[in-house]
Motif scaffolding. Sequence first.
Motif, PDB file in Angstrom:
ATOM      1  N   LEU A 214      44.078  47.857  36.093  1.00 17.02           N
ATOM      2  CA  LEU A 214      43.264  46.755  35.594  1.00 17.02           C
ATOM      3  C   LEU A 214      43.142  45.713  36.702  1.00 17.02           C
ATOM      4  O   LEU A 214      44.155  45.200  37.187  1.00 17.02           O
ATOM      5  N   THR A 215      41.930  45.420  37.112  1.00 18.38           N
ATOM      6  CA  THR A 215      41.675  44.443  38.169  1.00 18.38           C
ATOM      7  C   THR A 215      41.204  43.136  37.552  1.00 18.38           C
ATOM      8  O   THR A 215      40.303  43.123  36.704  1.00 18.38           O
ATOM      9  N   PHE A 216      41.831  42.046  37.984  1.00 16.08           N
ATOM     10  CA  PHE A 216      41.409  40.720  37.526  1.00 16.08           C
ATOM     11  C   PHE A 216      40.326  40.211  38.469  1.00 16.08           C
ATOM     12  O   PHE A 216      40.599  39.821  39.604  1.00 16.08           O
ATOM     13  N   ASP A 217      39.102  40.227  38.001  1.00 20.51           N
ATOM     14  CA  ASP A 217      37.998  39.697  38.797  1.00 20.51           C
ATOM     15  C   ASP A 217      38.012  38.173  38.805  1.00 20.51           C
ATOM     16  O   ASP A 217      37.516  37.543  39.739  1.00 20.51           O
ATOM     17  N   ARG A 218      38.581  37.602  37.756  1.00 25.52           N
ATOM     18  CA  ARG A 218      38.829  36.161  37.715  1.00 25.52           C
ATOM     19  C   ARG A 218      39.998  35.911  36.776  1.00 25.52           C
ATOM     20  O   ARG A 218      40.082  36.507  35.702  1.00 25.52           O
ATOM     21  N   LEU A 219      40.911  35.056  37.207  1.00 22.80           N
ATOM     22  CA  LEU A 219      42.048  34.698  36.357  1.00 22.80           C
ATOM     23  C   LEU A 219      42.429  33.252  36.613  1.00 22.80           C
ATOM     24  O   LEU A 219      42.833  32.880  37.718  1.00 22.80           O
ATOM     25  N   ASP A 220      42.297  32.436  35.589  1.00 23.92           N
ATOM     26  CA  ASP A 220      42.738  31.048  35.625  1.00 23.92           C
ATOM     27  C   ASP A 220      43.048  30.634  34.194  1.00 23.92           C
ATOM     28  O   ASP A 220      42.854  31.423  33.262  1.00 23.92           O
ATOM     29  N   PRO A 221      43.555  29.434  33.974  1.00 24.67           N
ATOM     30  CA  PRO A 221      43.934  29.051  32.607  1.00 24.67           C
ATOM     31  C   PRO A 221      42.793  29.009  31.601  1.00 24.67           C
ATOM     32  O   PRO A 221      43.048  28.919  30.394  1.00 24.67           O
ATOM     33  N   ALA A 222      41.560  29.087  32.059  1.00 24.10           N
ATOM     34  CA  ALA A 222      40.427  29.048  31.138  1.00 24.10           C
ATOM     35  C   ALA A 222      39.763  30.401  30.948  1.00 24.10           C
ATOM     36  O   ALA A 222      39.264  30.704  29.861  1.00 24.10           O
ATOM     37  N   VAL A 223      39.742  31.229  32.005  1.00 25.36           N
ATOM     38  CA  VAL A 223      38.974  32.473  31.978  1.00 25.36           C
ATOM     39  C   VAL A 223      39.824  33.621  32.513  1.00 25.36           C
ATOM     40  O   VAL A 223      40.529  33.470  33.516  1.00 25.36           O
ATOM     41  N   ALA A 224      39.740  34.767  31.845  1.00 26.18           N
ATOM     42  CA  ALA A 224      40.335  36.010  32.345  1.00 26.18           C
ATOM     43  C   ALA A 224      39.264  37.086  32.252  1.00 26.18           C
ATOM     44  O   ALA A 224      38.858  37.475  31.154  1.00 26.18           O
ATOM     45  N   ARG A 225      38.803  37.539  33.415  1.00 32.37           N
ATOM     46  CA  ARG A 225      37.752  38.549  33.461  1.00 32.37           C
ATOM     47  C   ARG A 225      38.291  39.765  34.205  1.00 32.37           C
ATOM     48  O   ARG A 225      38.824  39.633  35.309  1.00 32.37           O
ATOM     49  N   THR A 226      38.167  40.949  33.593  1.00 30.26           N
ATOM     50  CA  THR A 226      38.794  42.141  34.152  1.00 30.26           C
ATOM     51  C   THR A 226      37.822  43.310  34.227  1.00 30.26           C
ATOM     52  O   THR A 226      36.801  43.346  33.534  1.00 30.26           O
ATOM     53  N   SER A 227      38.186  44.272  35.069  1.00 30.14           N
ATOM     54  CA  SER A 227      37.527  45.581  35.101  1.00 30.14           C
ATOM     55  C   SER A 227      38.628  46.627  35.224  1.00 30.14           C
ATOM     56  O   SER A 227      39.734  46.327  35.683  1.00 30.14           O
ATOM     57  N   ILE A 228      38.330  47.849  34.811  1.00 32.63           N
ATOM     58  CA  ILE A 228      39.386  48.854  34.733  1.00 32.63           C
ATOM     59  C   ILE A 228      38.971  50.127  35.455  1.00 32.63           C
ATOM     60  O   ILE A 228      37.785  50.501  35.459  1.00 32.63           O
ATOM     61  N   GLY A 229      39.951  50.779  36.089  1.00 32.26           N
ATOM     62  CA  GLY A 229      39.691  51.979  36.861  1.00 32.26           C
ATOM     63  C   GLY A 229      39.866  53.254  36.051  1.00 32.26           C
ATOM     64  O   GLY A 229      40.155  53.233  34.853  1.00 32.26           O
ATOM     65  N   ALA A 230      39.709  54.366  36.745  1.00 33.83           N
ATOM     66  CA  ALA A 230      39.833  55.685  36.120  1.00 33.83           C
ATOM     67  C   ALA A 230      41.303  56.000  35.853  1.00 33.83           C
ATOM     68  O   ALA A 230      42.203  55.435  36.484  1.00 33.83           O
ATOM     69  N   PRO A 231      41.586  56.911  34.926  1.00 37.55           N
ATOM     70  CA  PRO A 231      42.981  57.247  34.624  1.00 37.55           C
ATOM     71  C   PRO A 231      43.678  57.949  35.785  1.00 37.55           C
ATOM     72  O   PRO A 231      43.080  58.758  36.494  1.00 37.55           O
ATOM     73  N   ILE A 232      44.950  57.611  35.968  1.00 40.62           N
ATOM     74  CA  ILE A 232      45.834  58.291  36.915  1.00 40.62           C
ATOM     75  C   ILE A 232      46.802  59.116  36.078  1.00 40.62           C
ATOM     76  O   ILE A 232      47.597  58.568  35.311  1.00 40.62           O
ATOM     77  N   SER A 233      46.720  60.426  36.213  1.00 42.83           N
ATOM     78  CA  SER A 233      47.467  61.330  35.344  1.00 42.83           C
ATOM     79  C   SER A 233      48.670  61.929  36.066  1.00 42.83           C
ATOM     80  O   SER A 233      48.833  61.778  37.285  1.00 42.83           O
ATOM     81  N   ALA A 234      49.501  62.616  35.314  1.00 43.71           N
ATOM     82  CA  ALA A 234      50.661  63.289  35.894  1.00 43.71           C
ATOM     83  C   ALA A 234      50.202  64.336  36.904  1.00 43.71           C
ATOM     84  O   ALA A 234      49.220  65.043  36.673  1.00 43.71           O
ATOM     85  N   PRO A 235      50.888  64.463  38.041  1.00 41.42           N
ATOM     86  CA  PRO A 235      50.469  65.416  39.072  1.00 41.42           C
ATOM     87  C   PRO A 235      50.812  66.854  38.700  1.00 41.42           C
ATOM     88  O   PRO A 235      51.634  67.117  37.816  1.00 41.42           O
ATOM     89  N   ALA A 236      50.200  67.780  39.416  1.00 38.46           N
ATOM     90  CA  ALA A 236      50.404  69.201  39.132  1.00 38.46           C
ATOM     91  C   ALA A 236      51.856  69.614  39.321  1.00 38.46           C
ATOM     92  O   ALA A 236      52.367  70.476  38.596  1.00 38.46           O
ATOM     93  N   ASP A 237      52.560  68.999  40.298  1.00 37.04           N
ATOM     94  CA  ASP A 237      53.932  69.432  40.558  1.00 37.04           C
ATOM     95  C   ASP A 237      54.935  68.851  39.567  1.00 37.04           C
ATOM     96  O   ASP A 237      56.142  69.036  39.723  1.00 37.04           O
ATOM     97  N   ALA A 238      54.446  68.163  38.523  1.00 36.95           N
ATOM     98  CA  ALA A 238      55.347  67.694  37.472  1.00 36.95           C
ATOM     99  C   ALA A 238      55.752  68.815  36.529  1.00 36.95           C
ATOM    100  O   ALA A 238      56.556  68.611  35.620  1.00 36.95           O
ATOM    101  N   GLY A 239      55.202  70.011  36.737  1.00 38.02           N
ATOM    102  CA  GLY A 239      55.597  71.166  35.936  1.00 38.02           C
ATOM    103  C   GLY A 239      55.255  70.993  34.474  1.00 38.02           C
ATOM    104  O   GLY A 239      54.129  70.655  34.117  1.00 38.02           O
ATOM    105  N   ARG A 240      56.250  71.194  33.614  1.00 33.63           N
ATOM    106  CA  ARG A 240      55.982  71.091  32.179  1.00 33.63           C
ATOM    107  C   ARG A 240      55.910  69.641  31.707  1.00 33.63           C
ATOM    108  O   ARG A 240      55.636  69.391  30.535  1.00 33.63           O
ATOM    109  N   TYR A 241      56.153  68.696  32.621  1.00 28.85           N
ATOM    110  CA  TYR A 241      56.048  67.273  32.281  1.00 28.85           C
ATOM    111  C   TYR A 241      54.678  66.737  32.711  1.00 28.85           C
ATOM    112  O   TYR A 241      54.573  65.781  33.475  1.00 28.85           O
ATOM    113  N   ARG A 242      53.640  67.334  32.187  1.00 29.16           N
ATOM    114  CA  ARG A 242      52.288  66.945  32.592  1.00 29.16           C
ATOM    115  C   ARG A 242      51.471  66.379  31.433  1.00 29.16           C
ATOM    116  O   ARG A 242      50.264  66.248  31.538  1.00 29.16           O
TER     117      ARG A 242
END
Length: 280
Positions: A214-242
């Motif tokens: 989550l990126t804060f494009d603006r953050l102050d006591p009056a305004v909080a404006r955000t944008s969000i990125g794509a999901p980061i998932s468990a890597p392939a080498d996590a085996g059965r913990y994916r």
Amino acid sequence: METIVARGGIDGLDTLWMPEEPDFSFLADPFGLWRDGVLHIFAEHYDYRDRHGRIVCLRFDAALHPIDRQEVLSEAWHLSYPCVFEADGEIWMLPEAHRSGTLTLYRAGDFPHRWAPASHIVLDGGAVDATPFRHEGRWWLAYASARDRRSRQADLRLAFADRLEGPWTAHPGNPIRSDLAGGRPGGTPFVLDDKLNLPVQDGTGTYGAAIRILTFDRLDPAVARTSIGAPISAPADAGRYREGLHTLSACGAVTLVDVKRVDRTGRGWLIDLRRRLRAG
């Protein structure tokens, strides 16, 4: 952390996976701190047999060889998400403990073994996975609302203060997000390209499915404006913990993650049955 964000994932990076925990237990929510050349990893240790989370510390040398492990904080209520950080010449821990009815800031005494309550943080309701950070001369706190099950995953709130111990002021835009894809903190805030970023949990489909930034494009006591990125998932080498990636926590050149699997053998139902029989 920046490398993971730039690549959009963990696949292809050097990873060191810890051994599996014994049956009916897990480690989660890792936060780290280097001290005198030793990496201290604080994590929730959860035991399904009593449904109680406690905070443990695992220590590693500079080559990431394990040194020891011990329980460092336990209360009558469930503890998790041990957000550990340094500020004002002290070491602090702010664990998740909304079932206690309060948010308690702990100060280290004999680090990392002893922690004492330093203050109770008063907010606009119960807080889940509260994550403190500094921004433009103020302390800020990101947290999910503990109001109900959906709010604990979806309603991201903010508060700010001049001092870590408070008093804290709720942001007028609360909740600044109401979205299962990014409404609950999931790691350490960081600055990239002059913008403040916060790992948040993607709870769509299943709890702890992935992490988004989550990126804060603006953050102050009056305004909080955000944008969000794509999901980061468990890597392939996590085996059965994916089946999920739940935390993304920076600690110097090391980034800590936890991944998950779901036990579908039915053993959990047996534990619940035994617990209910004992209670009866």
